[in-house]
Every structure is written in structure tokens, then in C-alpha cells.
Scaffold this motif. Structure first.
Motif, PDB file in Angstrom:
ATOM      1  N   GLY A  82     -16.240  18.719  54.960  1.00  0.00           N
ATOM      2  CA  GLY A  82     -15.523  19.267  56.300  1.00  0.00           C
ATOM      3  C   GLY A  82     -14.907  17.851  56.844  1.00  0.00           C
ATOM      4  N   SER A  83     -14.786  16.746  56.314  1.00  0.00           N
ATOM      5  CA  SER A  83     -14.379  15.720  56.688  1.00  0.00           C
ATOM      6  C   SER A  83     -12.674  15.749  56.980  1.00  0.00           C
ATOM      7  N   GLY A  84     -12.239  16.576  56.129  1.00  0.00           N
ATOM      8  CA  GLY A  84     -10.736  16.899  56.093  1.00  0.00           C
ATOM      9  C   GLY A  84      -9.973  16.488  54.662  1.00  0.00           C
ATOM     10  N   LYS A  85     -10.735  16.430  53.576  1.00  0.00           N
ATOM     11  CA  LYS A  85     -10.346  16.022  52.589  1.00  0.00           C
ATOM     12  C   LYS A  85      -9.145  16.812  52.003  1.00  0.00           C
ATOM     13  N   GLY A  86      -9.366  18.177  52.141  1.00  0.00           N
ATOM     14  CA  GLY A  86      -8.607  19.220  51.395  1.00  0.00           C
ATOM     15  C   GLY A  86      -7.288  19.176  52.081  1.00  0.00           C
ATOM     16  N   THR A  87      -7.648  19.259  53.554  1.00  0.00           N
ATOM     17  CA  THR A  87      -6.417  19.174  54.462  1.00  0.00           C
ATOM     18  C   THR A  87      -5.237  18.177  54.097  1.00  0.00           C
ATOM     19  N   ARG A 128     -16.670  21.475  62.181  1.00  0.00           N
ATOM     20  CA  ARG A 128     -15.579  22.224  61.321  1.00  0.00           C
ATOM     21  C   ARG A 128     -16.150  23.130  60.307  1.00  0.00           C
ATOM     22  N   SER A 176     -10.632  10.301  60.534  1.00  0.00           N
ATOM     23  CA  SER A 176      -9.998  11.908  60.580  1.00  0.00           C
ATOM     24  C   SER A 176     -10.696  12.539  61.517  1.00  0.00           C
ATOM     25  N   LEU A 214      -9.163  12.338  64.645  1.00  0.00           N
ATOM     26  CA  LEU A 214      -7.853  12.197  65.027  1.00  0.00           C
ATOM     27  C   LEU A 214      -6.987  13.705  64.648  1.00  0.00           C
ATOM     28  N   ARG A 248     -14.914  26.991  59.572  1.00  0.00           N
ATOM     29  CA  ARG A 248     -14.420  27.249  58.157  1.00  0.00           C
ATOM     30  C   ARG A 248     -15.086  28.333  57.565  1.00  0.00           C
ATOM     31  N   VAL A 297      -4.592  16.417  62.707  1.00  0.00           N
ATOM     32  CA  VAL A 297      -4.305  16.393  61.188  1.00  0.00           C
ATOM     33  C   VAL A 297      -3.107  15.498  61.207  1.00  0.00           C
TER      34      VAL A 297
HETATM   35  N1  LIG Z   1      -8.265  16.493  61.328  1.00  0.00           N
HETATM   36  C1  LIG Z   1      -8.738  17.466  61.623  1.00  0.00           C
HETATM   37  N2  LIG Z   1      -8.726  17.786  62.982  1.00  0.00           N
HETATM   38  C2  LIG Z   1      -9.145  19.215  63.174  1.00  0.00           C
HETATM   39  N3  LIG Z   1      -9.641  20.215  62.251  1.00  0.00           N
HETATM   40  C3  LIG Z   1      -9.547  19.555  60.893  1.00  0.00           C
HETATM   41  C4  LIG Z   1      -9.058  18.251  60.778  1.00  0.00           C
HETATM   42  N4  LIG Z   1      -9.021  18.236  59.173  1.00  0.00           N
HETATM   43  C5  LIG Z   1      -9.476  19.241  58.917  1.00  0.00           C
HETATM   44  N5  LIG Z   1      -9.776  20.212  59.697  1.00  0.00           N
HETATM   45  C6  LIG Z   1     -10.273  21.430  59.529  1.00  0.00           C
HETATM   46  C7  LIG Z   1      -9.918  22.254  58.207  1.00  0.00           C
HETATM   47  C8  LIG Z   1     -10.972  23.140  57.696  1.00  0.00           C
HETATM   48  O1  LIG Z   1     -11.132  24.303  58.462  1.00  0.00           O
HETATM   49  C9  LIG Z   1     -12.078  22.152  58.188  1.00  0.00           C
HETATM   50  C10 LIG Z   1     -12.602  21.396  56.854  1.00  0.00           C
HETATM   51  O2  LIG Z   1     -11.463  20.606  56.473  1.00  0.00           O
HETATM   52  P1  LIG Z   1     -11.436  20.526  54.948  1.00  0.00           P
HETATM   53  O3  LIG Z   1     -10.112  19.894  54.586  1.00  0.00           O
HETATM   54  O4  LIG Z   1     -11.574  21.904  54.201  1.00  0.00           O
HETATM   55  O5  LIG Z   1     -12.490  19.627  54.725  1.00  0.00           O
HETATM   56  P2  LIG Z   1     -13.306  19.012  53.234  1.00  0.00           P
HETATM   57  O6  LIG Z   1     -12.087  19.359  51.886  1.00  0.00           O
HETATM   58  O7  LIG Z   1     -13.337  17.649  53.263  1.00  0.00           O
HETATM   59  O8  LIG Z   1     -14.390  19.933  53.021  1.00  0.00           O
HETATM   60  O9  LIG Z   1     -11.693  21.460  59.105  1.00  0.00           O
END
Ligand SMILES: Nc1ncnc2c1ncn2[C@H]1C[C@H](O)[C@@H](COP(=O)(O)OP(=O)(O)O)O1
Ligand SMILES: [Mg+2]
Length: 194
Positions: free
Chosen positions: A18-23, A128, A175, A177, A132, A179
Motif C-alpha cells: 500500500g505504499s504506492g509501488k504499483g501507482t 490506503r 510516498s 506526498l 483499495r 501521487v
Molecule cells: N501518493 C499517494 N497518495 C495517495 N494515495 C496513493 C498514493 N500512492 C498510492 N495511493 C493509493 C492507490 C491505491 O489505492 C493504494 C495502494 O497503492 P498501490 O500503488 O496499489 O500500492 P502497492 O503497489 O505498493 O501495494 O494507495
């Protein structure tokens, strides 16, 4: 076969669930033409295929545990070779989960040029993931499993960052901040690779 990956640019993307890797990986793919390989996605695809291997994997993942090292590595390598002719680089997302996985990756595939350390507070990650979980359909996005995944992250995966700090390839990304601001930091790190 491994020859195909000899000069591959490899970026490890490490951070808690949930840290935002995929994003961030999605944005890197769009701008830089890298291939995004999420070990979790590869494993979930195997589960969805309904294969015998997939069924065993599902049982392990539902408990929030790590699947056997060789299985993940083989799947990553196959996927990398399949993209070798078109890829500008590889984002290895969610791997290595522990130091041993990093060592095995280097032996069987190659050394990373960069490690993006996607850093967010535990509280932020939980928030997060719970959100999700409302739509992801992921069996591990529930409160109990999230807690286990976080514990495992701090115990097994954070040492990976310390391990790669020794060769100065770690870039810490804040992360917390929004996106796009996170991506501005990511861009700088990727641009330095060229
Ligand atoms: N910088 C950010 N600010 C707010 N929400 C964010 C963010 N980066 C990601 N998210 C949201 C999108 C997803 O619903 C959730 C988890 O992100 P993700 O990219 O799926 O994480 P991961 O792949 O590290 O598990 O948080
Ligand atoms: Mg992810």
C-alpha cells in the motif's frame, strides 16, 4: 537464454504494502517504456489460471506468507525474457521481499542499477489498503492480513534496503506526498540512470 538480459536495466521497487509501488510503476511505464513486473500480479495470474501450482500459491498468499523463492524467481525471469526485445528497462515491483531473494535474483538474472524505496508510514499504508480493499477484490486486502503483511515487511523486507545501501543504489522516495509529487522525485532518480 539469460544472455538476452545481459545489458538489461533493472530497477527494484521496494516498499510496504500500500505504499504506492504499483501507482508509481504505472507512471514510469508510461513515461519511460519500462516493463513493469509485479511479483504479486504474476502470482495472482497463476492463481487465476486455476493450475495446481496456482492453488498451492493461493493458500500461502491468503495467509499473508511468502511463497517459495524459486517459484517467484522463475516467473519473473520468464516474464523478463518475454519482453527483452521491446523493453527499455525493468521495474521489479515487490521483489526482493527478503535479502536472500535479492541474492538469488543477482545470481540467476543480474544486478539492479537502482532501488526505489517507496516510503510511507504504517498508518498511511493501512488506510490506503483498506480503501483499495473496497474495490480490489484482493483476498489479502483485509484488516487481519494487512497487519501480517506489514509485520512481515518490517521484519523481512526492510533489511533488503540496508543491504543495497552498501552499494549506494538506494533512492528513498517520500510516498506520503500526492501521487504527482512522488513521481517528480521518482523521475529524478530514473533520469540519473541514463
Ligand atoms: N501518493 C499517494 N497518495 C495517495 N494515495 C496513493 C498514493 N500512492 C498510492 N495511493 C493509493 C492507490 C491505491 O489505492 C493504494 C495502494 O497503492 P498501490 O500503488 O496499489 O500500492 P502497492 O503497489 O505498493 O501495494 O494507495
Ligand atoms: Mg502493488
Amino acid at each position: 537464454m539469460t544472455d538476452k538480459l545481459k545489458d538489461a536495466k533493472i530497477v527494484f521497487v521496494v516498499g510496504g504494502p500500500g505504499s504506492g509501488k504499483g501507482t508509481q510503476c504505472e507512471k514510469i511505464v508510461a513515461k519511460y517504456g519500462y516493463t513493469h513486473l509485479s511479483s504479486g500480479d504474476l502470482l495472482r495470474a497463476e492463481v487465476a489460471s486455476g493450475s495446481e501450482r496456482g492453488k498451492q500459491l493461493q493458500a500461502i498468499m491468503q495467509k499473508g506468507e511468502l511463497v517459495p523463492l524459486d517459484t517467484v524467481l522463475d516467473m519473473i525471469k520468464e516474464a523478463m525474457i518475454a519482453k527483452a526485445d521491446v523493453s527499455k528497462g525493468y521495474l521489479i515491483d515487490g521483489y526482493p521481499r527478503e535479502v536472500k531473494q535479492g541474492e538469488e535474483f543477482e545470481k540467476k538474472i543480474g544486478a539492479p542499477a537502482l532501488l526505489l524505496y517507496v516510503d510511507a508510514k504504517a498508518e498511511t499504508m493501512v488506510k490506503r489498503l483498506m480503501k483499495r480493499g473496497e474495490t480490489s477484490g484482493r483476498a489479502d486486502d483485509n484488516e487481519e492480513t494487512i497487519k501480517k503483511r506489514l509485520d512481515l515487511y518490517y521484519k523481512a523486507t526492510e533489511p533488503v534496503i540496508a543491504y543495497y545501501e552498501k552499494c549506494s543504489i538506494v533512492r528513498k522516495i517520500n510516498s506520503e506526498l500526492p501521487v504527482d509529487e512522488v513521481f517528480a522525485i521518482v523521475e529524478k532518480a530514473i533520469d540519473e540512470l541514463k
